[in-house]
Design an enzyme around this catalytic site. Structure first.
Site, short mmCIF file in Angstrom:
data_model
loop_
_atom_site.label_atom_id
_atom_site.label_comp_id
_atom_site.label_asym_id
_atom_site.label_seq_id
_atom_site.Cartn_x
_atom_site.Cartn_y
_atom_site.Cartn_z
CG ASP A 133 -1.59 1.08 1.33
OD1 ASP A 133 -1.96 1.94 0.18
OD2 ASP A 133 -2.35 1.47 2.32
CD GLU A 167 -5.26 6.50 -0.54
OE1 GLU A 167 -6.38 6.02 -0.73
OE2 GLU A 167 -4.35 6.37 0.33
CD GLU A 168 -2.49 5.30 2.73
OE1 GLU A 168 -3.53 5.46 3.48
OE2 GLU A 168 -2.03 4.35 2.19
CG HIS A 283 -2.84 1.72 6.59
ND1 HIS A 283 -3.76 2.67 6.79
CD2 HIS A 283 -2.32 1.71 5.20
CE1 HIS A 283 -4.14 3.12 5.44
NE2 HIS A 283 -3.27 2.45 4.70
N1 TRP Z 1 -5.01 3.06 0.32
C1 TRP Z 1 -6.59 2.46 0.69
C2 TRP Z 1 -6.84 3.05 2.11
O1 TRP Z 1 -5.67 2.99 2.95
C3 TRP Z 1 -6.70 1.26 0.61
C4 TRP Z 1 -8.05 0.72 0.49
C5 TRP Z 1 -8.90 0.36 1.40
C6 TRP Z 1 -8.54 0.61 -0.78
N2 TRP Z 1 -9.91 0.06 0.53
C7 TRP Z 1 -9.97 0.10 -0.75
C8 TRP Z 1 -8.21 0.80 -2.12
C9 TRP Z 1 -10.65 -0.24 -1.54
C10 TRP Z 1 -9.18 0.42 -3.09
C11 TRP Z 1 -10.58 0.05 -2.83
O2 TRP Z 1 -7.69 3.40 2.32
ZN ZN Z 2 -3.49 2.95 2.52
#
Ligand code: TRP
Ligand code: ZN
Ligand code: CA
Length: 436
Positions: A133, A167-168, A283
């Site tokens: 991730d 993004e996080e 994470h």
């Molecule tokens: N990067 C996303 C996050 O940390 C990972 C993730 C969770 C995700 N659920 C998802 C990515 C559904 C794609 C679709 O929240």
């Molecule tokens: Zn993530």
């Protein structure tokens, strides 16, 4: 993996040796009606992951927004794309008092009014290096882009790639990109493909349930492998496709699972361990290079390429015939320098070359108005392709059609390039002849 393995082997060799060895073995192109999609070399994707891991290790163990490891990650990806001939730009934004970055890379050519975009977030959380991730999506998209360059792919539509920051922290980078894209530019984006977590250690094969065409494109790929897929349900809108979707851009993507638990039924069809999370290191500090399922990474990387090639190439008559190419880089010395050549040895073609010989040229250069580029037939006849036009534009990425019907087909064909003005420089990246 055959094609990409061969291409990367060539790309890794020295230009001099390859200039002498010349062409690759003939490879037959796709059957008519299909787009020739290269296999993505999972070894290259894994190397990008190892590099991202090293970046995290050297920068306090993470690649998070606002930390040194994030900027180093962006610089790493950008340098690879610049060297391959992409037009890149860093987009800066501020979040939580720290500067964030998106990286956008455009592949020259294609219809500017029809853009196909693939992207992934490059930031990790602060607690770990973020290799699944989302090093996984970032590395697969990077390798797909590098494969576009290596193969000299010239799709009907324009290709753009994005790596998102923060993004996080709530899709900050991708929201910033979409919000700052003028309405007229948004309308040109005909599809956005998102890849966030595609190498989970206990993987599922999930496809986003959004645009039907994109969804079907991914499903067909997996159906061809005999791998069942499920619709992604682990939180719609939890990744960077959401801002695109919210302004009406068709979206899709792939996912191998985060902290949801694999059911018995899922373990039955996909293997792995039921009752355990798809990614137990989600994470966490253990989201390292050890936290990757190579088979899932390989299949999903190929699916990334399948979707990019299929969605960007529709509408063209795919080139059919026999392909000879040389992907070794040949440096073009700055003026006043000698002309240099890249050679392919054509064998096994009876009689003369065709009146519509397709000559694929990919030259990375920072000022194409400096360049004279010729096709030289085996008997020395010169066909000029490019004669100092284009001014300060970057890179010649083009397929020329040459009437070569007075030439015997078999023999050593050369792409010859000479730099005629000082300062800017570059190299031949790819030379490809297609005999219909
Ligand atoms: N990067 C996303 C996050 O940390 C990972 C993730 C969770 C995700 N659920 C998802 C990515 C559904 C794609 C679709 O929240
Ligand atoms: Zn993530
Ligand atoms: Ca020059």
């Amino acid at each position: 993996m055959k094609l990409s393995a061969r291409l990367s082997a060539l790309a890794g060799s020295s230009a001099l040796v390859l200039g002498a060895l010349a062409g690759a073995a003939p490879a037959s192109a796709a059957p008519s009606g299909a787009v020739a999609v290269p296999d993505i070399a999972v070894a290259n994707v894994k190397q990008h992951l190892a590099d991202l891991q090293s970046i995290a290790t050297a920068n306090g163990g993470n690649r998070a927004h606002g930390r040194a490891g994030y900027k180093a990650s962006i610089d790493f990806v950008k340098a690879k794309l610049d060297a391959a001939g992409f037009t890149t730009s860093l987009q800066q934004f501020t979040s939580g008092g720290a500067t964030g970055y998106n990286l956008i890379a455009d592949w020259p050519g294609g219809d500017p009014n029809q853009v196909i975009m693939a992207g992934s977030h490059l930031d990790s959380v602060t607690s770990g290096p973020g290799i699944n991730d989302n090093g996984s999506g970032s590395a697969a998209v990077l390798e797909a882009a590098l494969t576009v360059a290596r193969t000299g792919y010239q799709p009907t539509k324009h290709l753009r790639f994005g790596w998102w920051g923060a993004e996080e922290l709530g899709l900050i980078g991708s929201k910033y990109y979409v919000n700052n894209l003028p309405t007229t530019e948004r309308a040109k984006v005909k599809g956005y493909l998102n890849f966030d977590m595609i190498g989970s250690p206990n993987p599922g094969y999930f496809v986003y349930d959004d645009d039907p065409t994109i969804e079907q494109t991914f499903k067909s790929y997996f159906a061809g492998l005999g791998i069942p897929t499920e619709i992604e349900t682990e939180g719609d809108g939890r990744s960077d496709h959401a801002p695109f979707k919210n302004v009406g851009i068709p979206v899709g993507g792939l996912f191998t699972g985060a902290d949801y638990i694999k059911t018995a039924a899922q373990a039955q069809k996909w293997g792995g361990t039921s009752g355990q999370a798809f990614d137990r290191c989600y994470h966490s500090s253990c989201d390292t290079t050890a936290n990757i399922n190579d088979t899932a990474l390989d299949r999903n990387s190929d699916a990334v390429a399948h979707a990019i090639w299929t969605l960007s190439g529709t509408g063209t008559t795919p080139p059919t015939g026999t392909v000879f190419e040389n992907t070794a880089d040949v440096t073009i010395p700055d003026s006043p320098g000698a002309a240099v050549t890249s050679t392919v040895n054509v064998t096994g073609i009876t009689g003369n070359a065709p009146s519509n010989l397709s000559v694929g040229v990919n030259i990375v250069h920072t000022y194409i108005g400096d360049l004279v580029v010729d096709l030289v037939a085996p008997d020395g006849t010169v066909y000029n392709l490019h004669n100092r036009t284009g001014g300060s534009a970057d890179n010649i990425v083009q397929t020329y059609t040459v009437n070569a019907s007075s030439e015997v087909a078999n023999g050593a064909w050369k792409l010859r390039a000479q730099d005629k003005a000082g300062a800017d420089t570059g190299y031949i990246s790819n030379f490809k002849l297609t005999f219909p």
